[in-house]
Enzyme design. Structure first.
Site, mmCIF file in Angstrom:
data_model
loop_
_atom_site.group_PDB
_atom_site.id
_atom_site.type_symbol
_atom_site.label_atom_id
_atom_site.label_comp_id
_atom_site.label_asym_id
_atom_site.label_seq_id
_atom_site.Cartn_x
_atom_site.Cartn_y
_atom_site.Cartn_z
ATOM 1 N N HIS A 286 -0.578 -3.477 4.697
ATOM 2 C CA HIS A 286 -0.257 -2.071 4.977
ATOM 3 C C HIS A 286 -1.302 -1.215 4.272
ATOM 4 C CE1 HIS A 286 2.058 1.655 4.979
ATOM 5 N NE2 HIS A 286 3.040 1.099 5.640
ATOM 6 N N ARG A 309 2.266 9.779 7.075
ATOM 7 C CA ARG A 309 1.152 10.028 8.018
ATOM 8 C C ARG A 309 1.706 10.452 9.367
ATOM 9 N NH1 ARG A 309 -1.241 4.784 8.465
ATOM 10 N NH2 ARG A 309 0.330 4.004 7.030
#
Ligand code: FAD
Ligand code: SIN
Length: 505
Positions: A286, A309
């Site tokens: 990740h 995000r």
């Protein structure tokens, strides 16, 4: 038939009834060498692992009045599932904005990438099951169990917003796990045993007939016992097994930090009864684990949830954006890894996650928690170095629609800062790539049957969740792990209900 033979048969059947009675009375009975499957099924089912896959399977069994014994190696239930922070995918759902979402299957195939060049037909079936059942998975949690999933975000690699979480402050993993557990615990047919690790599956001929497990008491005494019944294995992945499965399958990831607590992987439970492994080298790194300023070299990181995000946040390296933050994790991570790490143990890169007030408002409960933990600080753009202001101004221009984003980002969600100045408020945290999820595991059918080398289901055992492989191929989309747990966990539960009912007849 002679009288002696008839008498012998009568005595044997009385003894058999007595043995079955004793066996049913105690779920801890010692294993006879060969147990008839019918006797095994009547005791109900055994679920190994109390994450979302295990809880989903157990919920289906309890709903059908089948007793469940759930064994969990940790002192507390919930596994990695309870940590889930961004949400669960579903499409099309009532909560999604815009026209009906028909792209989830195609997005998942695209994200699976190179893996689709092998075992394509098998993978398509799994992905079809995952995505076609996603709307009913969300409905099951929301309508049947009353879990709020009304807020929807677009995560990396998705062409639409389809990752569902609650509108309140409770993180989705905790909300889902605690609700399912509460409902299970209300049933007299449900028994949860924590601090109990399953060591091996028991067999009678080629069928799985139960488990051997060891429990550790609060006084640190260990007791090994057996349970008999059909088994659903939901032991999770191996992203925390740095010295074991991870070192075997991805030695190049040595010294990467992880979001997973250190713990051994348990695919061997299943390979020892004939299961096959798929995609074991497909490990998800990740792109954003927080580097805690108070403990920067900790190998265990808090995840900087992708929803940050998704709600509009950006990533900077040396004051500049470098990639579309809403690309798949695989691609965002690869873009970060193009630069050399700035620390070697653990291996860490220097990336800043930057959020504005709009993102803060949209993900307030997450961000307040990270601020409380010291992982995100509130500051101004001027504090981020010379290059940050022009970078953020350029991003704001793309958000305002003045031009196309130079990295091809098209979704900006809640970013509201359209006229950035040096004294504009932003929220920032340092992030680095972290080992997060393992796409590989045992081969299952879309019914969660464990398949052997010939593709034939191994009798008496099913598997679901991160312990399985093939559902995500080379890269998992954010939000699709909770989904796989619900879809394949419920499938496993339903199949075991059928199995038990068939054996009862
Ligand atoms: P787990 O939830 O890990 O549960 C497995 C359980 O099995 C564990 O409790 C373990 O102790 C137990 N166990 C293992 N071996 C044995 C044994 N031999 N005997 C007994 N018990 C055993 N995914 C999403 O889709 N959305 C998200 O927002 C999201 N956020 C995440 C955030 C974090 C920080 C992390 C780490 C992961 C996140 N994921 C997310 C991924 C997702 O949470 C997990 O991959 C998924 O929940 C795995 O569920 P599971 O039931 O397969 O395994
Ligand atoms: C995240 O919140 O970034 C994790 C989501 C996931 O792993 O699916």
């Amino acid at each position: 038939m002679s009288r002696t033979r008839a008498l012998t048969l009568l005595i044997l059947s009385i003894l058999g009834i007595f043995a079955a009675y004793q066996y049913n009375r105690s779920t801890m009975a010692t294993t006879p060498k060969l147990i008839p499957t019918s006797a095994i099924a009547k005791n109900g089912a055994i679920v190994v692992g109390s994450g979302l896959a295990g809880l989903s399977a157990a919920s289906e069994l309890i709903a059908a009045n089948i007793p469940v014994r759930l064994l969990e190696r940790n002192a507390k239930p919930g596994g990695n599932s309870i940590k889930a922070s961004s949400g669960i995918n579903g499409a099309p759902t009532l909560f999604q904005p815009g026209p009906p979402d028909t792209e989830f299957y195609a997005d998942t195939i695209k994200s699976a990438g190179y893996a689709m060049s092998t075992a394509r037909e098998h993978r398509e079936k799994l992905i079809g099951t995952l995505t076609n059942s996603s709307a009913s998975a969300v409905t099951w949690l929301n309508t049947t169990h009353g879990i709020d999933l009304s807020k929807v975000a677009q995560l990396g690699g998705h062409s639409r917003a389809r990752t569902h979480r609650g509108a309140g402050g409770t993180p989705p993993g905790f909300a889902i796990v605690s609700t399912l557990l509460k409902s299970l615990k209300a049933s007299p047919l449900f028994e949860l045993k924590t601090s109990c690790t399953v060591n091996r599956l028991l067999r009678s001929g080629s069928s799985v007939t139960g488990v051997e497990y060891t429990c550790i008491s609060p006084e640190a005494e260990s007791t090994t016992s057996e349970l008999h019944g059909p088994v659903i294995v939901t032991t999770g992945g191996f992203a925390g097994d740095a010295a074991g499965l991870l070192a075997t399958h991805r030695p190049d990831l040595a010294n990467f930090p992880s979001t997973n607590d250190p713990a051994p992987g348990f695919t061997h439970l299943l390979t020892s009864v004939g299961a096959q492994l798929l995609d074991m080298s497909s490990v998800q790194v990740h792109p954003t684990g927080f580097v805690d300023p108070a403990n920067p070299s900790s190998p265990l990181k808090f995840l900087a949830a992708e929803v940050l995000r998704g709600e509009g946040g950006i990533l900077l390296h040396d004051g500049e954006r470098f990639f579309n933050e809403l690309e798949t994790r695989e691609k965002v991570t690869a873009a970060i890894l193009k630069n050399p790490p700035i620390e070697e143990k653990p291996k860490q890169w220097d990336v800043l996650l930057v959020l504005d007030e709009g993102v803060y408002e949209a993900a307030k409960s997450h961000i307040d928690f990270y601020i409380f933990k010291g992982l995100i600080r509130k500051t101004t753009i001027g504090d981020l170095g010379e290059k940050a202001l022009p970078t953020i101004q350029e991003y704001a221009g793309a958000v305002a629609g003045k031009y196309e984003d130079k990295f091809g980002r098209t979704a900006f969600a809640n970013w509201k800062l359209l006229e950035p100045e040096a004294d504009s408020v932003v929220y920032v945290g340092r992030v680095t790539p972290v080992v997060h999820f393992t796409m590989g595991g045992v081969v299952i059918s879309e019914k969660a049957e464990v398949l052997d080398a010939q593709g034939v289901p191994v009798e008496g055992v099913w598997a679901a969740g991160e312990v399985t492989g093939g559902v995500h191929g080379g890269n998992r989309l954010g939000g699709s792990s909770l989904l796989e747990c619900v879809v394949f966990g419920r499938n496993a539960g339903e199949r075991v209900v059928e199995y038990v009912k068939k054996e009862e007849k």
